[in-house]
Design an enzyme around this catalytic site. Structure first.
Site, mmCIF file in Angstrom:
data_model
loop_
_atom_site.group_PDB
_atom_site.id
_atom_site.type_symbol
_atom_site.label_atom_id
_atom_site.label_comp_id
_atom_site.label_asym_id
_atom_site.label_seq_id
_atom_site.Cartn_x
_atom_site.Cartn_y
_atom_site.Cartn_z
ATOM 1 C CD1 TRP A 250 -6.045 38.745 -5.504
ATOM 2 C CD2 TRP A 250 -6.590 40.625 -3.561
ATOM 3 N NE1 TRP A 250 -7.467 40.097 -5.396
ATOM 4 C CE2 TRP A 250 -7.360 41.077 -4.492
ATOM 5 C CE3 TRP A 250 -6.018 41.513 -2.504
ATOM 6 C CZ2 TRP A 250 -8.465 41.623 -4.645
ATOM 7 C CZ3 TRP A 250 -7.569 42.148 -2.868
ATOM 8 C CH2 TRP A 250 -8.540 42.253 -3.297
ATOM 9 N N GLY B 134 9.756 30.182 -7.075
ATOM 10 C CA GLY B 134 7.912 31.769 -7.076
ATOM 11 C C GLY B 134 7.820 31.358 -5.727
ATOM 12 C CE1 TYR C 277 -2.371 33.528 -13.960
ATOM 13 C CE2 TYR C 277 -4.555 34.397 -13.147
ATOM 14 C CZ TYR C 277 -3.140 33.469 -13.090
ATOM 15 O OH TYR C 277 -2.876 32.541 -11.476
ATOM 16 C CB THR D 90 2.068 34.140 -12.702
ATOM 17 O OG1 THR D 90 3.177 34.137 -12.014
ATOM 18 C CG2 THR D 90 1.562 33.405 -11.768
ATOM 19 C CE LYS E 67 -3.685 28.812 -12.290
ATOM 20 N NZ LYS E 67 -2.459 27.874 -11.945
#
Ligand SMILES: NC(=O)c1ccc[n+]([C@@H]2O[C@H](COP(=O)([O-])OP(=O)(O)OC[C@H]3O[C@@H](n4cnc5c(N)ncnc54)[C@H](OP(=O)(O)O)[C@@H]3O)[C@@H](O)[C@H]2O)c1
Length: 299
Positions: free
Chosen positions: A154, A10, A129, A66, A133
């Site tokens: 971001w 990632g 999401y 994600t 998390k």
């Protein structure tokens, strides 16, 4: 020190492969695994056996579900990867007396107001999401393991897909781009996240009182529209040929998405900076550096 890194391919995982290497013996896996080791966070039993076989001192979990919009229609998978797998990692590393390093998001907050969020502020995610998390964070905290949880925002990196790269691609194809101007945050580089992780881990290993949740984002703030404008300006100055003539600001309401997003993504990073004695550079520094890398123009 033996470190198990999950999610090595990632954006953040890629940079962690570099930044963690000087700290010890690094075993880095992605979802494919290797040598009989499982790196797939949806395979809880495989993951458990892998941690038991390796007995690491530190697990760094950079893997995550994600896909923010897709999570609305796949909440079970998002929970499995973002909550159940971190819970298992936390339980296993606690048995070993080691550390778990994990990443979370400003999406655990509801995005109200304009004040940067502090670690102690009330959480109230707006989308699935964010919920998944948050469940992951809570499971790690409840496990009693030594942990560093970095909430960030971001994320971009030279390696991987992100908003900056999408803007650059669209700017080559279109004369006008419409970009959301009422969500504010700080674009944060995967390089910065990885470097700060390595520094923080190095300090925390000798000082368990540093365990906890930290907000980690680049300095400064801007809207997605400010971010897009900066990317295009920089690309111009690097000699890129772009079709774009205008970047028009639009409100969130003009760009409906399956997942609701917070308007205030500002993170207050004082706890991290003071605890670890670190400086966080302005977001434009990192974005401009990444653009030089991906446009092949190294100054
Ligand atoms: N990206 C952001 O804007 C942002 C913002 C705030 C917080 N964060 C957090 O920061 C951390 C790092 O994010 P990132 O930007 O590096 O995300 P990323 O580039 O999307 O990387 C996530 C990695 O997780 C892997 N993964 C997904 N499902 C997996 C599974 N079942 N088993 C193993 N690996 C799996 C993905 O592999 P595949 O490529 O094979 O799917 C990908 O390599 C995450 O915890 C994320 O929640 C990110």
């Amino acid at each position: 020190m033996k470190i198990l890194l999950l999610g090595k391919s990632g954006q953040v995982g890629w940079e962690l492969q570099r930044a963690l290497a000087p700290l010890g013996d690094l075993i880095a896996l992605d979802r494919k695994g290797e040598g009989g080791l499982c790196g797939d966070l949806s395979d809880l039993e495989g993951l458990r056996l892998t941690v038991r076989a390796l007995q690491p001192d530190v697990i760094v979990n950079a893997a995550a579900y994600t896909a923010v919009d897709k999570a609305e229609s796949e909440p079970e998978l998002a929970d499995l990867i973002n909550a159940q797998a971190p819970a298992l990692l936390a339980e296993e590393i606690r048995r070993l007396g080691g550390w778990l390093v994990h990443y979370s998001t400003d999406y655990v907050f509801d995005g109200s107001g304009t004040k940067p969020w502090q670690e102690t502020d009330a959480v109230a995610p707006l989308n699935r999401y964010g919920q998944s998390k948050l469940l992951g964070e809570q499971a790690i905290q409840a496990s009693g393991c030594l942990h560093l949880i970095f909430r960030t925002s971001w994320v971009y990196g030279a390696h991987g897909n992100n908003f900056a790269k999408s803007m650059l691609r669209l700017a080559r194809e279109r004369e006008q781009l419409k970009v959301i101007d009422d969500q504010v945050g700080a674009p944060t580089g995967a390089e910065l996240l990885a470097d700060v992780t390595a520094h923080a881990l190095h300090s925390a290993i000798d000082n368990p009182t540093l365990a906890g949740v930290y907000h980690l984002a680049a300095a400064g703030e801007g809207s997605w529209c400010d971010y897009a404008r900066f990317v295009i300006e920089q690309a111009h100055s690097l000699g890129e040929t772009l079709a774009v003539q205008e970047i028009a600001p639009i409100p969130t309401s003009a760009y409906p998405t399956p997942a609701k997003r917070p308007q205030n993504s500002r993170l207050d990073t004082r706890k991290l900076r003071h605890s670890f004695g670190l400086h966080l550079p302005h977001w434009q520094d990192g974005v401009s550096r990444m653009l030089k890398e991906i446009t092949g123009t190294h100054a």
